[in-house]
Motif scaffolding. Sequence first.
Motif, PDB file in Angstrom:
ATOM      1  N   ALA A  12       0.615  -6.753  -0.675  1.00 53.44           N
ATOM      2  CA  ALA A  12       1.074  -7.816  -1.575  1.00 53.44           C
ATOM      3  C   ALA A  12       0.894  -7.439  -3.049  1.00 53.44           C
ATOM      4  N   GLU A  97       3.680  -0.911   6.147  1.00 55.90           N
ATOM      5  CA  GLU A  97       3.239  -2.286   5.880  1.00 55.90           C
ATOM      6  C   GLU A  97       3.834  -2.801   4.568  1.00 55.90           C
ATOM      7  N   ALA A 101       6.577  -5.826   3.979  1.00 53.63           N
ATOM      8  CA  ALA A 101       6.283  -6.932   3.060  1.00 53.63           C
ATOM      9  C   ALA A 101       7.396  -7.094   2.030  1.00 53.63           C
ATOM     10  N   ARG A 105       9.883 -10.257   1.513  1.00 47.60           N
ATOM     11  CA  ARG A 105      10.030 -10.879   0.191  1.00 47.60           C
ATOM     12  C   ARG A 105      11.506 -11.015  -0.165  1.00 47.60           C
TER      13      ARG A 105
END
Length: 123
Positions: A12, A97, A101, A105
């Motif tokens: 993130a 990963e 993500a 998004r």
Amino acid sequence: MDTFTPDEPTAASLLPLPPATFHILLAAADQDRHGYAIIQEVAARTGGEMKLSAGTLYRSIQRMVELDLIEETAERPAPDLDDERRRYYRITPFGREVARAEAERLQALVRIARTCGLAPRTT
């Protein structure tokens, strides 16, 4: 077991990804590739809309290796199919990963655009 240190980035914390970084991750997601093959794959996947220069590619690769998104691999194709000067790269588990993500998004942004009438609805 890996221990977390505050200096380690999370998926993130790296979002949003620069477009070049995301495209490089996509190009390396299905097989190891050398730099020129990454440039060709990105151009092919985008219909020529994104053309990475060698400078952009190798600056991005350097940063991506530092962030553990991709790694240089020692595995090589058969010598008659290879140039010994080439460096091959593969996506890491953390890189996968981060790419997931980023895809999530972007998917969320498209959903919002649809609710605003700015993106076509899919059936």
